[in-house]
Scaffold this active site. Sequence first.
Site, mmCIF file in Angstrom:
data_model
loop_
_atom_site.group_PDB
_atom_site.id
_atom_site.type_symbol
_atom_site.label_atom_id
_atom_site.label_comp_id
_atom_site.label_asym_id
_atom_site.label_seq_id
_atom_site.Cartn_x
_atom_site.Cartn_y
_atom_site.Cartn_z
ATOM 1 N N LYS A 1 0.878 -1.185 0.000
ATOM 2 C CA LYS A 1 0.000 0.000 0.000
ATOM 3 C C LYS A 1 0.905 1.221 0.000
ATOM 4 O O LYS A 1 1.473 1.595 1.034
ATOM 5 C CB LYS A 1 -0.877 -0.023 1.256
ATOM 6 C CG LYS A 1 -2.228 0.659 1.111
ATOM 7 C CD LYS A 1 -2.163 2.143 0.814
ATOM 8 C CE LYS A 1 -2.037 2.983 2.066
ATOM 9 N NZ LYS A 1 -1.861 4.433 1.742
ATOM 10 N N GLU B 1 8.273 0.868 11.893
ATOM 11 C CA GLU B 1 9.388 1.827 11.859
ATOM 12 C C GLU B 1 8.734 3.198 11.911
ATOM 13 O O GLU B 1 8.105 3.624 10.950
ATOM 14 C CB GLU B 1 10.199 1.597 10.584
ATOM 15 C CG GLU B 1 11.604 2.132 10.682
ATOM 16 C CD GLU B 1 11.700 3.550 10.173
ATOM 17 O OE1 GLU B 1 11.500 4.488 10.992
ATOM 18 O OE2 GLU B 1 11.950 3.724 8.972
ATOM 19 N N CYS C 1 12.631 10.111 8.866
ATOM 20 C CA CYS C 1 12.429 9.581 10.214
ATOM 21 C C CYS C 1 13.688 9.794 11.053
ATOM 22 O O CYS C 1 13.611 9.999 12.244
ATOM 23 C CB CYS C 1 12.038 8.122 10.166
ATOM 24 S SG CYS C 1 13.089 7.129 9.140
ATOM 25 N N GLU D 1 7.881 15.359 16.639
ATOM 26 C CA GLU D 1 8.441 15.231 15.291
ATOM 27 C C GLU D 1 7.786 16.268 14.376
ATOM 28 O O GLU D 1 6.568 16.368 14.307
ATOM 29 C CB GLU D 1 8.167 13.825 14.761
ATOM 30 C CG GLU D 1 8.758 13.614 13.383
ATOM 31 C CD GLU D 1 8.684 12.159 12.927
ATOM 32 O OE1 GLU D 1 7.575 11.598 12.907
ATOM 33 O OE2 GLU D 1 9.739 11.597 12.590
#
Length: 483
Positions: free
Chosen positions: A182, A256, A290, A387
């Site tokens: 996906k 992750e 990330c 973040e």
Amino acid sequence: MDVEAQKPDCSKNFIGGQWRDPAQGEYYTNEDPARQVPLGEVAIAGEADVDHAVHAAREALNGKSWGRMSPADRGRLLWRIGQTIRERGEYLALLESLDTGKPYTEALHGDIPHAAGAFEYYAGWSNKITGEVLPIPSSYVDYTRHEPLGVVGAIVPWNFPLQMAAAKIAPALATGNTVLLKPAEQTPLTAMALADILSELDVPPGVVNVLPGFAATGAALVAHPGIDKITFTGSTAVGKSIMRTAADTLKRISLELGGKSPNLVFDDADLQRAVRGVATGIYYNQGEMCTAGSRVLVQDSIYDQFMDAFLAALRDLQPGDPLDKNTRLGSLVSQEQFARVSHYVTLGQQEGATLALGGAPGADRGYFFPPTVFTEVQPHSRLAQEEIFGPVVAITRFADEAQALTLANDVNYGLAAGVWTTDLARAHRVAHGLQTGTVWVNTYNALWHEAPFGGYKESGHGREGGRAGAELYTQTKNVCIRI
Ligand code: NAI
Ligand code: MG
């Protein structure tokens, strides 16, 4: 290169080796974020499409062409996929740059070879994951087998679309699984180009299926009882929701997730190297990473010196046309991400941090954001804890090693960290004290297929890369025979 002529068709799902219209007939328009022009219509895969793909993947798993393919042949097939990605490097880099807004040059020298490398690396593991014969009493023979988990759902984000897809598909196939991919809604192009490659290379039907769509498509994968494992890269919030939903079917998961990675600059660092490393650590891929080194902790005694050099190094770094070969900072991926980054700049000012550089986007078209630097950032402020996923760095001072470690570890995330020092003993001490899955010393973002990569704390579960990355897609069977 004429992309129009060659752009992959995203208006269909790739299921069981064929391009199929989405069952519900729903589509959305994909956008080029740098030019704010449409890149084409994209299929939205619904529950029926996911179900169809699960059956195709299951059939391939049990079928002759994939289920009984020898591990060495699987390896050769993976190698050819890697080679084909390399051969089409310029084309794939162009698609990736148009879709994400990232610099073409970075896609060409970073994303695409890295994606190819994942297939090449895991090609080698295909026939090297061995079991053991165990030393039990001689009236028994006992051995282990590392069997595939079955059908794997891979849900990937938009920041490194092909690279992330490859990092999941390659080890899953090397170990004999089948996959439903996906892609992120913002970036379906290279996923579809990969489907084209798999089709041309006669990868057996159903081994990899590609199902574009939004969160609901991803959620349909997570809920489906016929999927044995979800491998996900994306936000911590979605990672948590996947973990909750996966409990219902007891699916395996590997996650992750996000990060708020610190770069620690000690007073004994090679200052020029540290400045360059810290700058690429936060501004590579527009900070949409990330591992972005989004917190910089600088020792008091060199603080002014570091800041002068750091701000000077950023003077020429301005966002530009992603297709221009000299551009090092492209466009953010979407209006939504642009709004999120802008919001954090406002928040940082409200929280009392000092805006030392950037903050105000200039272009009237495209989601370009300049390198932005906040200093005097309070360790418990949201700017230091959350973040941002953009070119925004939060700088804080520290007095000594102990304080540096305390500040570095004082977040919910634990993906990566950078340490800048020329003191060997300090490098090891600090590396051991950091609660992160990866520690880089005098370098940053050095990522290898050979090395395990993943998070401590809320940065996730499981390690991609290396043997650990292959084992994420296997389960161990013990066979005990009385002789
Ligand atoms: P996201 O986590 O919502 O999206 C990542 C992928 O998950 C996409 O394919 C999306 O369609 C899918 N997804 C979304 N909701 C889902 C659900 N409930 N079930 C299953 N799949 C689902 O990330 P988004 O919204 O694009 O970005 C938001 C923030 O997430 C970013 O600002 C950044 O902080 C973080 N992020 C972190 C990434 C990383 O590399 N660790 C990558 C992308 C985003
Ligand atoms: Mg796009």
